[in-house]
Design a protein around this motif. Sequence first.
Motif, PDB file in Angstrom:
ATOM      1  N   THR A   1      14.181  91.601 111.181  1.00 42.19           N
ATOM      2  CA  THR A   1      13.985  91.602 112.881  1.00 42.19           C
ATOM      3  C   THR A   1      14.589  92.933 113.459  1.00 42.19           C
ATOM      4  O   THR A   1      14.755  92.995 114.740  1.00 42.19           O
ATOM      5  N   GLY A   2      14.352  93.878 112.713  1.00 39.27           N
ATOM      6  CA  GLY A   2      14.765  95.234 113.337  1.00 39.27           C
ATOM      7  C   GLY A   2      16.125  95.426 113.824  1.00 39.27           C
ATOM      8  O   GLY A   2      16.441  96.218 114.752  1.00 39.27           O
ATOM      9  N   ASN A   3      17.375  94.561 113.365  1.00 39.38           N
ATOM     10  CA  ASN A   3      18.229  94.479 114.025  1.00 39.38           C
ATOM     11  C   ASN A   3      19.429  95.252 113.086  1.00 39.38           C
ATOM     12  O   ASN A   3      20.376  94.467 112.524  1.00 39.38           O
ATOM     13  N   SER A   4      19.372  96.492 112.797  1.00 38.66           N
ATOM     14  CA  SER A   4      20.052  97.198 111.731  1.00 38.66           C
ATOM     15  C   SER A   4      21.796  97.200 111.851  1.00 38.66           C
ATOM     16  O   SER A   4      22.481  97.125 111.296  1.00 38.66           O
ATOM     17  N   GLU A   5      21.832  97.461 113.334  1.00 33.61           N
ATOM     18  CA  GLU A   5      23.227  97.387 113.837  1.00 33.61           C
ATOM     19  C   GLU A   5      24.305  96.347 113.487  1.00 33.61           C
ATOM     20  O   GLU A   5      25.070  96.281 112.930  1.00 33.61           O
ATOM     21  N   ASN A   6      23.367  95.118 113.870  1.00 36.55           N
ATOM     22  CA  ASN A   6      24.321  93.741 113.416  1.00 36.55           C
ATOM     23  C   ASN A   6      24.180  93.794 111.792  1.00 36.55           C
ATOM     24  O   ASN A   6      25.382  92.825 111.389  1.00 36.55           O
ATOM     25  N   GLY A   7      23.205  93.976 111.337  1.00 31.61           N
ATOM     26  CA  GLY A   7      23.113  94.044 109.695  1.00 31.61           C
ATOM     27  C   GLY A   7      24.288  94.882 109.269  1.00 31.61           C
ATOM     28  O   GLY A   7      25.098  94.387 108.464  1.00 31.61           O
ATOM     29  N   ILE A   8      24.426  96.094 109.677  1.00 25.41           N
ATOM     30  CA  ILE A   8      25.807  97.000 109.185  1.00 25.41           C
ATOM     31  C   ILE A   8      26.881  96.078 109.314  1.00 25.41           C
ATOM     32  O   ILE A   8      27.820  96.381 108.409  1.00 25.41           O
ATOM     33  N   SER A   9      27.057  95.509 110.547  1.00 28.38           N
ATOM     34  CA  SER A   9      28.382  94.964 110.787  1.00 28.38           C
ATOM     35  C   SER A   9      28.628  93.769 110.037  1.00 28.38           C
ATOM     36  O   SER A   9      29.720  93.486 109.453  1.00 28.38           O
ATOM     37  N   TRP A  10      27.665  92.891 109.593  1.00 27.73           N
ATOM     38  CA  TRP A  10      27.378  91.890 109.109  1.00 27.73           C
ATOM     39  C   TRP A  10      27.938  92.183 107.364  1.00 27.73           C
ATOM     40  O   TRP A  10      28.998  91.660 106.990  1.00 27.73           O
TER      41      TRP A  10
END
Length: 450
Positions: free
Chosen positions: A201-210
């Motif tokens: 879904t192109g949500n790298s910021e939340n992916g990094i935090s996760w």
Amino acid sequence: MTTATAAVAPHWDQTALGFLAHGKSTPAHLEAALSEDPDFALGHAARGLFCLLLGRRELIGTAEQCWKVAVASAQNAPITRRETAFVEALRAWLDGWPSRSADILDSALVKAPNDALLVKMVHAIRFVLGDATGMRRSIETVSKSYDANHPAYGYILGCRAFALEETGEYKAAEAAGREGLDHAADDAWGLHAVAHVHDMTGNSENGISWLESRPASWAHCNNFGYHVWWHLALMYLDRGDADKALVLYDTEIRRDQTDDYRDISNAASLLSRLEIEGINVGGRWDELAHLSDQRAEDGCNVFADLHYLLALLNGGRRLGAERLLTSLRERALQQGDLARISKHAGVSTGAGLEQYRLGNYASAYTMLTAARGDLFQVGGSHAQRDVFERITIDAALRAGLSDEAEGLLHDRAHKRGAFDSFAERRLAVCERMRKASLIMEDERLRATPA
């Protein structure tokens, strides 16, 4: 289960839980079970399937021996139908039909839905085959048989999360993955399923935090841990931080420089993505090419072959690349699942990668798109196969095929659920190419005879 001593049971439980958690201690637990009962048929059959999942030619003989011991043990002490399914599944894969192996195990699940190791084994084989629909169907069949009282509940939720993600149900996938970790804090598969949702879904910021907020969830892992680090590196690359991606490559992803095909795949995929973005990766291809040269004729897994090929081509191992491509072409003429996958997806994709490396971008685009519709058959996930999508799009752009590249980008976004940074940058390139083409076609700007 059928065993000569109850002492096998605790070791078998730990084997199952270890396999579900991708734990590095899993083989030790299995060997402990077999040492308690050398005629433990189920244990030998599972060991054989574990060997085949590793995709290494030298382990085929080991898996064959496991089957022979399991059959002999079953003749001495008749085993249950569920255990027999493991033995039959091993034989089917050894005969060249992992798809039949998965079907056999799925049939066993009808009467043994609570066997979490059986669930995970089906899941793993269908993942190797790129059968996302089969993974989803299998896990949905047994999901209602699990609740919080089952010791494997969290891991089953993780499997369901991944199957949902691979079939495009991102919201449900994220919810299942998060819930799974509440019940099994070391469920690295569920953790990585949520990371997949962020990637798609192109949500790298939340992916990094996760990922960075849950290091303990994959600290116990076997080489699957390197794959989780790979996901983190992809997210940093999507954010535009190539330096961080390279640091993760050196310190985590290739920390041990193994020749496991999954580790080679992580590395070759990341280096390819970096180079497409114009990043100089230095001499990092050399080590991968050296190891891939020794695996060029393994012929156990087309997904592995294509990543070995990336390493060989980019590492300058021309003869190794030719050996691998020849092996793919020869395999396509044989029987079995590997032959079918090689014929429909492997040969054309391999040839396209070679043409891309040679700078023949129009030919590369043609060959890669010819196999694109069947590429899922090589196995792996959408995120893993995306490296071939990126190479195909880059080939189109380099060949001046902006309309074709734009079409691929929109189709990719439709399948993924969103445009990511890679797509947004390429769409801008397509727009500039279109404007340049219009300028060149403007008759008012053409020189006129004196």
